[in-house]
Design a protein around this motif. Structure first.
Motif, PDB file in Angstrom:
ATOM      1  N   PHE A  92       0.625  -1.422  -0.009  1.00  0.00           N
ATOM      2  CA  PHE A  92       0.069  -0.095  -0.083  1.00  0.00           C
ATOM      3  C   PHE A  92       0.901   1.256  -0.017  1.00  0.00           C
ATOM      4  CE2 PHE A  92      -1.914   3.355   2.586  1.00  0.00           C
ATOM      5  CZ  PHE A  92      -3.151   3.667   1.778  1.00  0.00           C
ATOM      6  N   THR A  93       1.848   1.205   0.956  1.00  0.00           N
ATOM      7  CA  THR A  93       2.638   2.355   0.882  1.00  0.00           C
ATOM      8  C   THR A  93       3.600   2.634  -0.254  1.00  0.00           C
ATOM      9  OG1 THR A  93       3.151   1.952   3.372  1.00  0.00           O
ATOM     10  CG2 THR A  93       4.736   3.526   2.127  1.00  0.00           C
ATOM     11  N   ARG A  94       3.969   1.686  -0.949  1.00  0.00           N
ATOM     12  CA  ARG A  94       4.724   1.871  -2.277  1.00  0.00           C
ATOM     13  C   ARG A  94       3.848   2.360  -3.454  1.00  0.00           C
ATOM     14  NH1 ARG A  94       4.177  -1.782  -6.173  1.00  0.00           N
ATOM     15  NH2 ARG A  94       3.403  -3.341  -4.632  1.00  0.00           N
ATOM     16  N   ILE A  95       2.536   1.830  -3.393  1.00  0.00           N
ATOM     17  CA  ILE A  95       1.573   2.525  -4.357  1.00  0.00           C
ATOM     18  C   ILE A  95       1.270   3.669  -3.959  1.00  0.00           C
ATOM     19  CG2 ILE A  95      -0.843   2.096  -5.268  1.00  0.00           C
ATOM     20  CD1 ILE A  95      -0.458  -0.848  -4.754  1.00  0.00           C
ATOM     21  N   LEU A  96       0.901   4.250  -2.714  1.00  0.00           N
ATOM     22  CA  LEU A  96       0.555   5.580  -2.492  1.00  0.00           C
ATOM     23  C   LEU A  96       1.925   6.582  -2.841  1.00  0.00           C
ATOM     24  CD1 LEU A  96      -1.284   7.632  -0.948  1.00  0.00           C
ATOM     25  CD2 LEU A  96      -0.547   6.683   1.099  1.00  0.00           C
TER      26      LEU A  96
END
Length: 208
Positions: free
Chosen positions: A193-197
């Motif tokens: 999630f952090t990578r995509i955000l």
């Protein structure tokens, strides 16, 4: 940093011991019996106050639960972990842990459902919970900008819009996964999630 706010009530009225006790006992009732357990008489008895004390502060069950849940959502903090990615991962982990607690699993979803036909209740949720938690996003973005991870955003309206979008994405994703989907927010999910955000944040900041 954690922002503490008093329950929405009569302006200027000092917070009493009962005002502090009632949200706590409301959360206890939510944890033990869920939404059906939030009875007026039980809340007054648990807090050791008269029912009239509740009526003076809260119009009804929904408003009392919003204020009790708002205090619960004040708990997440945002220590400086050295990078934007680590900061996001840390706050998502705290948020997910909070939503795993019994009093947080039923309270927010119940009052949101009630607010679909009650505009005043919806506004109370927005002011008491949503708006006052955006300080986490403000703090995280300011640190990232200071470190050079994100460029400054001098236009206040554009900055406020960005903060709102980031908050919606983080809160919406975690609430949907935990409370709607009933799935865990584990370390692998948080990293993905952090990578995509971050990919979206960097792209939006640098432009095409």
């Amino acid at each position: 940093m954690v922002v503490r706010c008093t329950p929405v009530g009569r302006p200027g009225r000092p917070r009493s011991a009962a005002d502090a006790a009632i949200p706590a006992t409301t959360r206890e009732a939510l944890a033990e019996a869920g939404w059906p357990g939030i009875a007026l008489g039980d809340a007054a008895s648990r807090a050791g106050v008269a029912k009239t004390t509740l009526y003076r502060r809260w119009a009804g069950k929904n408003e009392r639960v919003v204020d009790a849940v708002a205090e619960l959502f004040d708990e997440p903090e945002l220590p400086d972990r050295g990078s934007l990615a680590a900061g996001i991962e840390g706050v998502v982990l705290q948020f997910a842990a909070l939503l795993s607690r019994p009093e947080a699993r039923c309270g927010p979803m119940a009052v949101v459902a009630e607010s679909t036909l009650d505009e005043a209740l919806r506004e109370r949720i927005r002011v008491s919970i949503v708006e006052r938690q955006k300080h986490l996003v403000h703090t995280g973005r300011a640190r990232a900008q200071h470190r050079g991870e994100l460029p400054p955003e001098p236009e206040p309206q554009e900055a406020a819009r960005t903060v709102g979008l980031i908050f919606d994405m983080v809160a919406g994703a975690v609430v949907h996964r935990t409370l709607v989907g009933g799935r865990p927010v584990d370390e692998e999910w948080i990293r993905d999630f952090t990578r995509i955000l971050l990919s979206g944040l960097v792209t939006a900041a640098t432009g095409p």
